[in-house]
Every structure is written in C-alpha cells, then in structure tokens.
Design a protein around this motif. Structure first.
Motif, short mmCIF file in Angstrom:
data_model
loop_
_atom_site.label_atom_id
_atom_site.label_comp_id
_atom_site.label_asym_id
_atom_site.label_seq_id
_atom_site.Cartn_x
_atom_site.Cartn_y
_atom_site.Cartn_z
N GLU A 22 33.02 30.77 47.01
CA GLU A 22 34.49 30.75 47.03
C GLU A 22 35.03 29.33 47.16
O GLU A 22 35.98 29.07 47.92
N GLY A 57 36.76 43.18 42.29
CA GLY A 57 37.08 41.80 41.98
C GLY A 57 37.55 41.70 40.55
O GLY A 57 37.14 42.50 39.69
N ARG A 113 49.49 38.64 37.26
CA ARG A 113 49.50 38.71 38.71
C ARG A 113 48.14 39.23 39.18
O ARG A 113 47.48 39.98 38.48
N GLY A 114 47.75 38.84 40.38
CA GLY A 114 46.53 39.37 40.95
C GLY A 114 45.65 38.29 41.53
O GLY A 114 45.93 37.09 41.41
N HIS A 115 44.57 38.72 42.16
CA HIS A 115 43.60 37.82 42.77
C HIS A 115 42.36 37.79 41.87
O HIS A 115 41.80 38.84 41.54
N PHE A 116 41.95 36.58 41.48
CA PHE A 116 40.84 36.45 40.54
C PHE A 116 39.68 35.67 41.17
O PHE A 116 39.90 34.71 41.92
N GLU A 117 38.48 36.10 40.84
CA GLU A 117 37.27 35.40 41.27
C GLU A 117 36.93 34.25 40.32
O GLU A 117 36.50 33.19 40.74
N VAL A 138 48.09 30.18 38.84
CA VAL A 138 47.37 31.45 38.97
C VAL A 138 46.06 31.23 39.71
O VAL A 138 45.70 32.00 40.62
N SER A 142 44.81 32.37 43.80
CA SER A 142 43.64 33.21 44.01
C SER A 142 42.47 32.47 44.67
O SER A 142 41.57 33.11 45.19
N ALA A 144 40.55 30.85 42.73
CA ALA A 144 39.55 31.20 41.72
C ALA A 144 38.79 29.97 41.24
O ALA A 144 39.32 28.86 41.18
#
Length: 436
Positions: A22, A57, A113-117, A138, A142, A144
């Motif tokens: 991460e 994920g 929109r959203g949480h990205f790896e 973006v 996240s 990311a």
C-alpha cells in the motif's frame, strides 16, 4: 496466459509489491510497441484480483481513444483458467469474486468514484494535462498504485515529466519507479518480435516519426522538417520528364482549394497524376487548374484525368467550405461513375496520409518527375521543403505546410495513403502486435 518475459516479470514484481504494501507509488514504463504492454497490464490485473478475490478491491484501467476492447484480453485469461463461476464480464467492468477491474476513458475520469488498489494507463503519453490532474486526484483519494505505460512522443508531455521525476528520484537514492525496455532487449526476449520490428522498419523507414517514437523510443521534435533534406535531394534529382511517361494503372487526386467568389477570385484546384508500380508510387504530372467558375474548372479537371491521363481511379477532396456542394455535384455529374472516391478532410485521415507519404519518401517508394522549372514544380518543391511535423487533433503525428499550401503535397499524400492501403497496409498508424 502467455509466459512473461524477464522484463515483464521484473516490472510486475515491483508493482505487485507496491500494491501489497500500500505504498501508492506512481510508476512510469516505456516499452516498444508490441513488446507486451497490454499483456503485462492484464496479467497484473489478474494477479491483483486473485489476491483480493475474497477481501474485495477495485482496479481501474484508463483507456485512451483508439484502443480495441482491452477487457477481452483479461476475459480470455479468465475463460482459459479454472475459475468458472467466480468471474463475470459486465458492461464497464470485469469481476473476479469480490474484486473487480473498471474501465474508463480519460475524459470520463471526473465521474469515477471509489477506492482503487491499482490504476493502469496504456498510451499515457496521449493524456492531456487536465486528464492527468484528475487521474492524480483519483489515485490520491485511494492511495492507489499507478502504472503509466507510455512513449517519448514529443518529449514534452505530462508522462515525460513524470518519467523524468522518477529518474531523478532514483538517481538521488530513491526506489526505482521508471522502467525502460530498450528495443534490443524486447527483440532478444520476445519470440518473433525482431521479425515484426524489421517488417515495420521496412514499411516505415527507421527515421519515420512513428518508428522513432514507437520502437526506438526516441522523441520527435514537432515543428522539425517532415522530410530529411538528403531524401529531398534524391527526390528532386531523379524522375523522368512530365507528360512523356507511358504507364499502366494510373490514378489521380484532385484537391479543390477555392471556389469562385468575387471579381478576380477564381475557382482553383490541384490535380496529381501518378502510377502504381511494384516499387511504389511514381508522380507523373501536376496540373494547377484555375477557372472563372466551378463549371469551367470541373470541365478542365475532367479532360485532364480522363483524356490527357486516362486514370483508373480519382480521389477527390473539396477543401473549401464556400461552394463545396456545388463543386461536388458538378464533379459527380462529370467524372466517370465508379472511378471517383471522396476522401474526407478529418484529423484521423490526415494522420494516415501524413504517415503514408513520409513512409513512401523514406523507403524510396515515392518518385517525382524531373526538375522542369514550371509553377507546379516550384510549388511542389516549396511545400515539400516547408512541410513540418505537427500533432493532429486525433493525437497522431501529421504533416503541415508552413506558409502557402496549395494542395500539392496533400494530393501526393492522398495517393500515397491509397497506395499503402491497396498494398495491404491499411493501418497506417501503429499496428497492434500479437504480444502487445
């Protein structure tokens, strides 16, 4: 899945470790066209999704325009595996268990929109600064890991600046975040790749801007001459006299540059006549046509492409907006049916024609008539010498004539593109290699 090369494994290992830890790093990757960028990106998606199949994920692939449906490569990998019932292919994403890959065009990033790896972008050199800014927003929201796959292009893109920042950070003792795969390494590690590159070198010429940026990974200086001076000397120094050649398979292009207007404003056009041979395109004649009105102009064009030079086919472009419908109607009524093809004046078409005429000149598949001191020859020479490289609206490389552009080079470019298409080289921009 294809067996990854050593350089693909090297990049994949580094990126995967960054995702798992991460760290949210931004990687830049330069690889020659067809050296496995899309395959690497798909395998990274497959790997990260598999690791998150239960935990969930999201991944994001940003797809600049002009690419085929990139989901199909990942779907093919999933279909060939033993994960039946665990994955699904939906309209804008691919799911594996609770993990998913979403796909979006650059101009749609503002709606993402959203949480990205993991976020990956192929052809990142084509991104506009505003698209890059939104991508960073973006990714930052996240945490990311981001992988930008690109090429040098003109040496002054957001991708190029991020690449430079990564190289400078590594030189100062930081982690390696830029990977460059030289052409020679890709040829050595990827079976059959060297033969594909050689075919492209023969088709384009090794100093063609497409070959330089896509394979040699060297930037192109926009505004620089489109044709090397030494090649122009060869072109101007060869060829037979105009109007004396005997040739089969004659073809012509007509570029209507002006419609008749007020007093002393005649209708004008340029006609280019050439023959197709096994060795390429041979320009035989030019006619710089001018008439008081469109009807007289079209009558003269008809005589030239049907009687003076009985051409099998005629490519036509009406470049003027004023009176274009009238000119087109007259040409359709006058020229032989079945012999005429209208060529659109679009950015994409211009890029194809530009690529084709540069390739024809560099690979000696273009020959001109001999020096004769005529107004047509002087105009042709001026346009060739003043032609420079530009970035077109379609984000491809195109040729523009600095100063007065009467359509002489444009007419040759139309014919060169047609010649390439008829020779089976219809995709004038970068072709997609099997291992890409």
């Amino acid at each position: 899945m294809k067996t990854p090369t050593a350089y693909q494994r090297e990049i994949a290992t580094t990126v995967t470790s960054d995702v798992l830890d991460e760290r949210g790093s931004v990687f830049t990757v330069e690889m020659p066209l067809g050296a496995g960028v899309n395959e690497l990106a798909s395998q990274l998606e497959m790997l990260v999704m598999s690791l998150n199949v239960n935990a969930g994920g999201a991944l994001l692939r940003v797809v600049p325009g002009g690419q085929p449906d990139v989901r199909q490569r990942l779907v093919s990998h999933l279909r060939a595996g033993s994960l039946k019932g665990l994955w699904s292919d939906e309209s804008a994403c691919v799911r594996l268990g609770r993990a998913q890959v979403m796909y979006a065009a650059p101009d749609a990033l503002e709606h993402i929109r959203g949480h990205f790896e993991l976020i990956q972008v192929v052809d990142a050199h084509l991104l506009h600064p505003t698209e890059v800014s939104r991508l960073q927003e973006v990714a930052g929201a996240s945490g990311a890991t981001v992988v930008l796959y690109g090429r040098p292009w003109n040496g002054d893109t957001p991708f190029e600046r991020m690449k430079l920042a990564n190289k400078e950070a590594a030189a100062a003792g930081g982690d390696r975040k830029h990977f460059r795969v030289p052409l020679e390494r890709a040829e050595a590690e990827l079976p059959g790749y060297a033969a594909r590159v050689e075919a492209e070198r023969e088709r384009l010429g090794d100093v063609h801007p497409e070959f330089e940026t896509a394979y040699a990974l060297r930037p192109v200086s926009l505004g620089s001459p489109a044709f090397p001076r030494e090649r122009l000397r060869d072109l101007f120094g060869a060829g037979g006299p105009r109007r004396l050649a005997v040739a089969d398979r004659l073809m012509a292009s007509i570029v209507v540059t002006r419609a008749a207007g007020a007093v002393d404003s005649p209708a004008t056009a340029v006609v280019t006549v050439a023959s197709r041979t096994a060795g390429g395109l041979r320009v035989l004649d030019h006619k710089w046509a001018e008439a008081a009105d469109e009807a007289i102009l079209v009558a003269g064009l008809k005589r030239f492409v049907e009687r003076t030079w009985p051409c099998e086919s005629v490519l036509v472009r009406v470049r003027t907006s004023h009176g274009s419908d009238k000119v087109r109607r007259l040409l359709e009524q006058s020229l032989q049916q079945g012999h005429v093809r209208w060529v659109p004046e679009t950015a994409r078409q211009g890029e194809r024609e530009s690529s084709a005429v540069i390739a024809a000149a560099l690979t000696e598949r273009l020959a001109l008539y001999a020096v004769d001191g005529s107004p047509e020859y002087r105009a042709l020479r001026r346009e060739l010498e003043w032609a420079v490289l530009r970035i077109g609206e379609g984000r491809g490389i195109s040729v523009a004539v600095e100063g007065q552009d009467e359509g002489f080079l444009e007419g040759i470019s139309m014919l060169a593109s047609e010649d390439a298409e008829q020779a089976g080289e219809q995709q004038m921009a970068f072709p997609m290699a099997m291992a890409s």
